[in-house]
Design a protein around this motif. Structure first.
Motif, mmCIF file in Angstrom:
data_model
loop_
_atom_site.group_PDB
_atom_site.id
_atom_site.type_symbol
_atom_site.label_atom_id
_atom_site.label_comp_id
_atom_site.label_asym_id
_atom_site.label_seq_id
_atom_site.Cartn_x
_atom_site.Cartn_y
_atom_site.Cartn_z
ATOM 1 N N ARG A 95 4.473 1.254 -3.318
ATOM 2 C CA ARG A 95 2.988 0.962 -3.348
ATOM 3 C C ARG A 95 1.984 2.112 -3.379
ATOM 4 N NH1 ARG A 95 0.439 -2.791 1.345
ATOM 5 N NH2 ARG A 95 -1.638 -1.928 0.221
ATOM 6 N N HIS B 295 2.948 -4.016 -8.796
ATOM 7 C CA HIS B 295 2.214 -4.254 -7.467
ATOM 8 C C HIS B 295 2.333 -5.709 -6.799
ATOM 9 C CE1 HIS B 295 -1.473 -4.464 -4.845
ATOM 10 N NE2 HIS B 295 -1.007 -3.118 -4.547
ATOM 11 N N THR C 281 5.097 -6.637 1.193
ATOM 12 C CA THR C 281 4.119 -6.229 2.345
ATOM 13 C C THR C 281 3.927 -7.409 3.240
ATOM 14 O OG1 THR C 281 3.029 -4.754 0.838
ATOM 15 C CG2 THR C 281 1.578 -5.652 2.907
#
Length: 219
Positions: free
Chosen positions: A93, A156, A163
């Motif tokens: 990330r 991403h 995440t």
């Protein structure tokens, strides 16, 4: 697997592996399918109202992304967000978002910073931890989107799903963290001011802080 999910429902549109992968990815991201859960083809095919062909292709796409793991003679499982996986995910990330920042500085950092600063205002107004977490994630999605790089956005998307998995799995430690509005605001202001070095340094610190909050010190 959670039987009730806002993401897992019959498909209203023509079923495609891409749509199936998107829906399962969203269900994983928001905790409707927890880390470590086994996915059953027959159950998912009935839920979506599709045949197993496109379902298997959708699962294969998520396996290639690294969100699922296929274990021979056992089945397909959602990955576990171990301490090692969390650290590795944030390393990726950080690399993606730092690269996005550099592309932003080659285009229109003033406009980009203004857009990011507006999201910080929303973050400050968010009432609870869950709402603030979602705005936090949107800040980073916007940052990478502003890079105008399809490849960075594609990578991403996977790490942002991971995440969200971290936040759901480690909600208690995440909730105990300090207000992070100031961290995001500082990044946005560095972008607006055209200060690429400061923005890069702040992003590194931001990712390191996230790992420190989500991974126990003894791990």
């Amino acid at each position: 697997m959670n039987k009730s999910s806002r993401f897992l429902e019959p498909l209203a549109l023509a079923s495609t592996p891409s749509i199936i992968a998107d829906k399962i990815r969203d269900a994983i991201a928001h905790g409707d399918i927890p880390a470590g859960a086994q996915l059953y083809e027959a159950e998912l095919a009935r839920t979506f109202g599709v045949s197993r062909g496109p379902l298997r292709e959708g699962l294969q796409r998520l396996t290639q992304e690294g969100l699922l793991v296929a274990i021979r003679n056992r089945g397909v499982f959602v990955i576990e967000m171990t301490a090692e996986n969390v650290r590795d995910m944030y390393a990726v990330r950080g690399a993606v978002e730092r690269a996005a920042l550099q592309l932003i500085f080659q285009r229109d950092p003033t406009a980009a910073g203004t857009s990011l600063d507006a999201i910080c205002d929303e973050m400050a107004r968010a009432a609870g931890v869950d709402d603030r977490s979602e705005v936090d994630i949107r800040f980073h999605e916007e940052l990478v989107g502003l890079s105008e790089s399809p490849r960075l956005r594609r990578v991403h998307r996977t790490v942002i799903t991971e995440t969200r998995m971290c936040i759901h799995a480690l909600a208690e430690s995440y909730a105990l963290s300090d207000d992070r509005v100031a961290e995001h605001r500082a990044i946005a202001r560095a972008v607006t001011g055209g200060d690429s070095r400061t923005a890069d340094r702040l992003m590194i610190e931001h990712m390191e802080d996230a790992v420190a909050r989500l991974v126990p010190a003894e791990s």
